[in-house]
Structures are given as structure tokens and as C-alpha cells.
Design an enzyme around this catalytic site. Structure first.
Site, PDB file in Angstrom:
ATOM      1  N   ASP A   6       0.756  -1.251   0.000  1.00  0.00           N
ATOM      2  CA  ASP A   6       0.000   0.000   0.000  1.00  0.00           C
ATOM      3  C   ASP A   6       0.793   1.313   0.000  1.00  0.00           C
ATOM      4  O   ASP A   6       0.614   2.142  -0.867  1.00  0.00           O
ATOM      5  CB  ASP A   6      -0.965  -0.003   1.181  1.00  0.00           C
ATOM      6  CG  ASP A   6      -1.700  -1.334   1.333  1.00  0.00           C
ATOM      7  OD1 ASP A   6      -1.546  -2.206   0.458  1.00  0.00           O
ATOM      8  OD2 ASP A   6      -2.428  -1.500   2.315  1.00  0.00           O
ATOM      9  N   GLU A  39       3.354  -9.067  11.445  1.00  0.00           N
ATOM     10  CA  GLU A  39       3.022  -8.712  10.058  1.00  0.00           C
ATOM     11  C   GLU A  39       4.300  -8.348   9.292  1.00  0.00           C
ATOM     12  O   GLU A  39       4.511  -8.757   8.171  1.00  0.00           O
ATOM     13  CB  GLU A  39       2.048  -7.531  10.095  1.00  0.00           C
ATOM     14  CG  GLU A  39       1.395  -7.200   8.783  1.00  0.00           C
ATOM     15  CD  GLU A  39       0.453  -5.997   8.910  1.00  0.00           C
ATOM     16  OE1 GLU A  39       0.414  -5.350   9.977  1.00  0.00           O
ATOM     17  OE2 GLU A  39      -0.237  -5.710   7.918  1.00  0.00           O
TER      18      GLU A  39
HETATM   19  C1  9WN Z   1      -5.615  -2.847   2.915  1.00  0.00           C
HETATM   20  C2  9WN Z   1      -4.274  -7.899   5.033  1.00  0.00           C
HETATM   21  C3  9WN Z   1      -3.778  -6.778   4.142  1.00  0.00           C
HETATM   22  C4  9WN Z   1      -2.723  -7.251   3.143  1.00  0.00           C
HETATM   23  C5  9WN Z   1      -2.043  -6.084   2.431  1.00  0.00           C
HETATM   24  C6  9WN Z   1      -1.520  -5.108   3.463  1.00  0.00           C
HETATM   25  C7  9WN Z   1      -2.647  -4.637   4.378  1.00  0.00           C
HETATM   26  C8  9WN Z   1      -4.835  -3.439   4.097  1.00  0.00           C
HETATM   27  C9  9WN Z   1      -4.708  -2.382   5.174  1.00  0.00           C
HETATM   28  O1  9WN Z   1      -3.255  -5.754   5.004  1.00  0.00           O
HETATM   29  O2  9WN Z   1      -3.569  -3.881   3.589  1.00  0.00           O
HETATM   30  O3  9WN Z   1      -5.895  -3.867   1.976  1.00  0.00           O
HETATM   31  O4  9WN Z   1      -5.747  -2.033   5.759  1.00  0.00           O
HETATM   32  O5  9WN Z   1      -3.616  -1.887   5.455  1.00  0.00           O
HETATM   33  O6  9WN Z   1      -0.890  -4.036   2.868  1.00  0.00           O
HETATM   34  O7  9WN Z   1      -1.008  -6.565   1.617  1.00  0.00           O
HETATM   35  O8  9WN Z   1      -3.326  -8.073   2.191  1.00  0.00           O
HETATM   36  O9  9WN Z   1      -3.195  -8.561   5.638  1.00  0.00           O
END
Ligand code: 9WN
Length: 503
Positions: free
Chosen positions: A229, A466
């Protein structure tokens, strides 16, 4: 989607050990105070304690068990209480070593929410999650259900997508089940038959709606689609997005991390939400989005994952007796993807940057996504050597201050680098999994083993975080992240000898 618990991973630890852990060595967990108020409750080890691989496997299994929602797995307990698309694919890869049927179910449940166009949504919202647990939640996306292409709701889905790791995961499930034999192999073959047309539709969506130029590269409409992101990859393109009137919104995500600096900034979120608003206004219709959207980017890593996923899909097509025309088409998709990635090569960076369709220029950030061609595979030796050299250089794994030889998500030499901020520097185990798997496929077994070994050490030390600070190894972001546990299980199941055999 309900909370009907069917997770059958109550395998006795001893049984798990014999079936799962291919490599019985110890890893060293070193406890360090990390300065975060919240810390990692799971990490109460005295200094330099050896952790048996078996213990790590049991702990990983427990994380997946706790995050199991009955047929699908939440990405993390607090921060991410829903089903995310590429997380689920990695989760299926890990679950395959515990129970191939449950692993298959993970993918099946996600594909139940596939759109008519073939799109697999980036989030399937858990109707039972508290409304203030995640923003933007289902009510924010409910309008997506008005699209004629949306699946029946509830559960609601977002109308974005994420990198297509699913075919790779489906093939992994099959391979483990085939090795186990008997009824399990039969069930996995039935699963492959069922999922194959859905995977075909998904890839066709990406190669048509998301690549009308026939470039072999996938266009994303939002940084969330990349899965990386707030990476500096998107800084230039996002800076050009002019944010209009936005209603005030909550940052629920900040409640679940020790420090707000580990998450994207408010300025990032304004842009994320503005792009969502525009996508909703366009009725989630790709053609309309393509005409007017301010963020249209060819994502190299997404495109590379699609190439690798198409290779897996081709193998699945062979296993299920897919039509000859479809197999020829998949082979063309693979070629088209490889050609597209070869065109975006930047000799000066030694990487493959993303490309902004609005400005017609390459996005020359030094990030791990630039190693996309490694993930796509099929490289000539010279090209492989260049990428390996860049990866081992002080810009990435060879940086002298790194705690472990693992690729930071952004090079410490990039001006956008920040060692504690999400995709701007921390080490992400799932990205290391992609690199490790790329090295295994390329026959680079020593490198692969180094990544596997260092990643397992990092997880033994810091828990199933994470992401990790690249210099100190401090666990950051969410704890008990499902995909971290899943890739640890896959690494544990692939001891070094087995990798040698795969050569
Ligand atoms: C938005 C769930 C997801 C991952 C992504 C990561 C993060 C979400 C957020 O978490 O994104 O989709 O709210 O930050 O960047 O890669 O799939 O783990």
C-alpha cells in the site's frame, strides 16, 4: 460466511512433527526489549533460547487455528478481521501442510465471492466483525453490491482486487495431497476440477479488463490492489492525485499497532479514500475507471505473480484435462507477461520498475517489487545474474546494517525508506516467501536456503508479526498475522534436502 468452526487442525503436536517438519534443526530466538508499549506477548523468551522447529510449527498452527473463522481465515485477529484475497492464498499454502481439505476450503470460500467479470475481490467482509473494527468496512463498500457484476450480498466485498497467488496455492494444495495419496488425493483432484474454471476466469479478467493494451502488465486502480500500500513505488503517482471533499473518517487501524508511525499516514489515507470514492462513483466499472481515474499504474510485481500463477494454472489445466485452446491461451498469457516485464527493465537500477499510464513514465523507486522478473521466472542466466547481483548489493540484502540477510521492502538507499513504516522499509515474510520460491524454481538453492533459514530465525525470535524492522528484527504491525504463520509452515515443510531434490 459464518463462524461455524470446522477447523480440523487439532492434530496432536507429535503427529504434526512427523508430517510437517522436514528439517529438525534448532533456530535461535533472541529476546530484545523493543520499546513498544504493546510488545509481543508471545515473545517471552530469555536471551538466546534455542527454539525447536517443532515448537515453531506448533505455534504457527495455533495462530492459524485462532484466526480460523470456519472455512475461511481472518488475516489477523484485531487489525484485519475479514478475509483478504492474497492473504487467503498464502494461508492455503500453509494450511496444505496441516489439512489439504481445509486448505482447499480456504480458496473455495474466497472464490464463492468472485464477481461475474472474474474479479476476485480484495476483501470479503465478515458480517460478524464489530462495525468499528476496520475502516473502510462493509458499509463503505456496500454500494459495490449494486454493480450488476457483484456477487450476492451480504457478505459484501470490496471492488478492488489483489495479486493472484491463488493458482499457485491451489497447485500447492494438490501437490501435498498427491503425496499423501488415498482419499485426500481424490478430494484434491475434485477441488482442482472445481476451481480450475474459476481461476481461468480470474486470470482472463486480469488479462482483459486490466490489460486492454495487451502489454502483459496488469493495471491497478488503487495502491491497495498492489498489496504494498504505502510503498514509495506509488509516491509520485499518488502525489498527483488531487483530493476533493472527503467526509471525516476514523482510523481504526491505528488502535491495533504500538505506534501510528508503523501505518500509512493520514495524507496517504486521504488519497486512498478519495480513490475509493472515485471508483464507487464509476460504479466499479473498469471501462469508466480507465477513462477518468487519476491513478492508473502498471504494477510489475502483480504482473509477475500473474505469470507465475499462469504457469501453475497451465499445470492444473493438464491435471484436470482442460481444453487444448485454453492451454494454448494460458501459454500465450505467460509469454505476454514475460515480454511485458522484459520491456520495463531499467538497466541503471538493475530492477523492473512500475509504470504510470497517466504520465507515460516509469516509477523508479528502489523497492523489492523491482525483483518482479525473478518471481515471474524463466529468466536467461545473464538476466538472473543481474537481478541476483542487485539483490545481494548494499542496496538490498548486502546492506551492512541489516540484522539479517533478508530483503527490506524498500532499499535503505531509497529516499522514501523508513525502517518502521509498513511497506517503506520493513521486511515482510510473505515477500521473502515469494523470493525464496523464485530462487528454488531458478535452481538457486543456496540463496533460497539462506532466505528460508533467516526468515525462520526472524519469526522464531519475533513471533508471527506482520512485518519486521530490518536492522533490529523488531516485530511490527499486527501480531498473529495469519500469512506469516502460513509461510513459516511452508518453510518448515521444505527442509534444505527437499529443495535439493526439487532441483
Ligand atoms: C488494505 C491484510 C492486508 C494485506 C495487504 C496489506 C494490508 C490493508 C490495510 O493488510 O492492507 O488492503 O488495511 O492496510 O498491505 O497486503 O493483504 O493482511
Amino acid at each position: 460466511m459464518g463462524r461455524n468452526r470446522t477447523f480440523p487442525v487439532e492434530i496432536a503436536p507429535e503427529a504434526l512433527l512427523t508430517t510437517l517438519v522436514a528439517d529438525e534443526r534448532l533456530v535461535w530466538a533472541v529476546s530484545r526489549p523493543n520499546g513498544d508499549e504493546k510488545g509481543d506477548e508471545g515473545m517471552i523468551l530469555p536471551r538466546s533460547v534455542p527454539v525447536r522447529r517443532e515448537t515453531l510449527a506448533v505455534r504457527a498452527q495455533e495462530v492459524l487455528h485462532r484466526n480460523d473463522m470456519g472455512g475461511w481465515t481472518r488475516a489477523a485477529p484485531d487489525l484485519y478481521p475479514h478475509q483478504w484475497s492474497w492473504d487467503s492464498a498464502f494461508i492455503a499454502i500453509g494450511l496444505a501442510h496441516l489439512d489439504t481439505r481445509r486448505a482447499a476450503r480456504e480458496l473455495e470460500s474466497l472464490f464463492q465471492h468472485q464477481w461475474n467479470t472474474g474479479k476476485v475481490p480484495h476483501i470479503v467482509f465478515n458480517p460478524e466483525a464489530p462495525p468499528d473494527s476496520y475502516f473502510p468496512g462493509s458499509d463503505h463498500w456496500a454500494c459495490a453490491a449494486a454493480s450488476p457484476d457483484a456477487p450476492p450480498a451480504p457478505p459484501y466485498t470490496s471492488c478492488l482486487c489483489q495479486p493472484p497467488v491463488h493458482a499457485i496455492a491451489a497447485l500447492r494444495v494438490w501437490k501435498v495431497a498427491e503425496r499423501n495419496g488415498g482419499e485426500e488425493a481424490g478430494a484434491a483432484r475434485a477441488f482442482l476440477r472445481e476451481i480450475y474454471p474459476k481461476l481461468m476466469l480470474w486470470h482472463r479478467y486480469l488479462l482483459s479488463y486490466r490489460d486492454p493494451e495487451d502489454s502483459g502488465l496488469v493495471t491497478i486502480f488503487h495502491p491497495w490492489e498492489s498489496g504494498t500500500d504505502n510503498s514509495p513505488r506509488w509516491d509520485t503517482s499518488l502525489a498527483a492525485v488531487e483530493v476533493g471533499d472527503l467526509a471525516p473518517y476514523p482510523r481504526h487501524d491505528l488502535q491495533h499497532v504500538a505506534n501510528a508511525s508503523q501505518r500509512p499516514t493520514d495524507a496517504d489515507y486521504d488519497r486512498y479514500l478519495w480513490l475509493v470514492k472515485l471508483i464507487k462513483e464509476a460504479g466499479c466499472d473498469e471501462m469508466s475507471i480507465y477513462r477518468s481515474h487519476p491513478f492508473l499504474v502498471k504494477d510489475a510485481l502483480f504482473s509477475a505473480i500473474l505469470v507465475a500463477a499462469n504457469e501453475a494454472l497451465l499445470e492444473i489445466a493438464g491435471l484436470v484435462g482442460g481444453r487444448v485452446e485454453d492451454r494454448a491461451l494460458i501459454a500465450q498469457w505467460i509469454e505476454r507477461g514475460r515480454r511485458g516485464l522484459a520491456r520495463c527493465r531499467d538497466p541503471e537500477l538493475g530492477l523492473c520498475p512500475d509504470y504510470d499510464l497517466r504520465t507515460g513514465s516509469a516509477l523508479r523507486a528502489h523497492t523489492v517489487a523491482g525483483f518482479a522478473p525473478l518471481v515471474a521466472g524463466g529468466l536467461r542466466p545473464r538476466r538472473l545474474a543481474i537481478l541476483r547481483e542487485t539483490l545481494m548489493s548494499p542496496s538490498f540484502i548486502g546492506h551492512p546494517a541489516l540484522g539479517r540477510p533478508l530483503a527490506p521492502s524498500t532499499s535503505p538507499n531509497d529516499p522514501g525508506f523508513n525502517p518502521r513504516s509498513y511497506w517503506r522499509g520493513p521486511v515482510w515474510p510473505v515477500i521473502d516467501w515469494l523470493l525464496w520460491w523464485a530462487f528454488v524454481r531458478a535452481g538457486e538453492h543456496q540463496l533460497a536456503e539462506r532466505v528460508r533459514e533467516s526468515s525462520l530465525e526472524q519469526i522464531a525470535e519475533g513471533g508471527f508479526a506482520e512485518y519486521f524492522e530490518p536492522f533490529t528484527g523488531e516485530p511490527l504491525g499486527s501480531r498473529e498475522q495469519s500469512w506469516t504463520a502460513a509461510v513459516a509452515l511452508d518453510w518448515l515443510a521444505h527442509g534444505p534436502q527437499r529443495e535439493m531434490r526439487a532441483a
